[in-house]
Design an enzyme around this catalytic site. Structure first.
Site, PDB file in Angstrom:
ATOM      1  N   TYR A  96       2.596   7.848  -0.758  1.00 10.93           N
ATOM      2  CA  TYR A  96       2.356   9.163   0.152  1.00 10.93           C
ATOM      3  C   TYR A  96       1.263   8.274   1.038  1.00 10.93           C
ATOM      4  CZ  TYR A  96       3.186  13.184   2.190  1.00 10.93           C
ATOM      5  OH  TYR A  96       3.315  13.662   2.864  1.00 10.93           O
ATOM      6  N   LYS A 149       2.157   7.290   5.163  1.00  8.33           N
ATOM      7  CA  LYS A 149       1.720   8.509   5.938  1.00  8.33           C
ATOM      8  C   LYS A 149       1.156   7.738   6.940  1.00  8.33           C
ATOM      9  CE  LYS A 149       4.745  11.867   4.697  1.00  8.33           C
ATOM     10  NZ  LYS A 149       5.662  12.487   6.061  1.00  8.33           N
TER      11      LYS A 149
END
Ligand SMILES: NC(=O)c1ccc[n+]([C@@H]2O[C@H](COP(=O)([O-])OP(=O)(O)OC[C@H]3O[C@@H](n4cnc5c(N)ncnc54)[C@H](OP(=O)(O)O)[C@@H]3O)[C@@H](O)[C@H]2O)c1
Length: 237
Positions: free
Chosen positions: A151, A155
């Protein structure tokens, strides 16, 4: 002439909050997701808001042809695209030694390549409208944490991607803002929002932020916006 918006992952959570806010502001709104039932539910709800129009399109951001087709449907219906909100995303959280290739690929394919596919498909229409791109990154795009390898990687990538394309596209009068929220009360990662999530950012708050940004004087561009719950439970004395 009404403005028009295209929002990926608009059936729930942040995307739905942005759709509601833009409709209240008189913008025609198209939303996408992969799950037809959720799209149908969202359509019923969104059609009760304001007098602008709603279009729902089943599209998987991992597929460039899906995204090109979805944007074409928006342009065919309303003649223009003004705001593109690349919001669809997923979270899979595990330590790198336990992370499966499948989870890694899901996060990177949806959160990174998916945003590329959406933005790439929207650019021709946005050049004509001198439009506005929003990407929904995360504070996980600047703060790393345990079990966040996939993740965080996705991002951090979106923050870099968004700032680079902001520079590429400003000569066409296309604006790019990446919004980097902390905890938002959504269905993210299998969560179901309850009253216990009242301290979190609410999807409507991100929606309000998008509406405020599109109305900002066009000479000024907040290109990277960090937003967080004002007082998380851990900060309460
Ligand atoms: N919630 C938070 O605390 C938080 C904080 C910072 C950033 N974000 C980011 O905000 C964005 C939205 O997340 P959310 O919290 O609103 O989650 P959510 O409530 O789970 O909503 C996710 C939306 O994305 C759609 N989606 C997922 N994969 C897709 C795909 N491959 N193609 C098209 N649509 C897809 C989902 O529909 P289907 O599953 O039916 O496709 C759903 O409409 C994500 O990028 C997330 O990383 C969330």
């Amino acid at each position: 002439m009404k403005k028009t918006a295209y929002i990926t992952g608009g059936s729930k959570g942040i995307g739905l909050g942005i759709a509601e806010a833009l409709l209240k502001d008189g913008v025609n709104v198209a939303i996408t997701a992969r799950t037809q039932n959720d799209l149908n539910e969202a359509e019923k709800h969104l059609k009760t808001i304001g007098d602008a129009e709603v279009l729902v399109i089943k599209s998987d951001v991992r597929n460039l042809a899906d995204e090109e087709n979805a944007i074409q449907q928006v342009v065919d219906k309303w003649g223009q695209l003004d705001y593109c909100i690349a919001n669809a995303g997923v979270g899979k959280f595990s330590s790198i030694d336990e992370m499966s290739e499948e989870d890694w690929n899901a996060v990177i394919d949806i959160n990174v390549t998916g945003v590329f596919n959406t933005v790439k498909s929207a650019i021709p229409a946005l050049k004509k409208s001198k439009g506005y791109i929003f990407t929904i990154a995360s504070l996980a795009g600047t703060n790393y944490f345990e079990k966040g390898a996939a993740y965080n990687a996705s991002k951090f990538a979106i923050v870099g991607f968004s700032q680079a394309i902001m520079l590429d596209l400003r000569s066409y009068d296309i604006k790019v803002t990446t919004i980097m929220p902390g905890s938002v009360a959504t269905y993210f990662n299998g969560h179901t929002p309850t009253a216990a999530d009242a301290w979190k950012i609410q999807p409507e708050d991100i929606g309000q932020m998008v509406v405020d940004l599109v109305h900002m004087n066009p000479r000024t561009l907040p290109s990277k916006v960090e937003v967080r719950p004002a007082v998380p439970p851990s900060a309460r004395k």
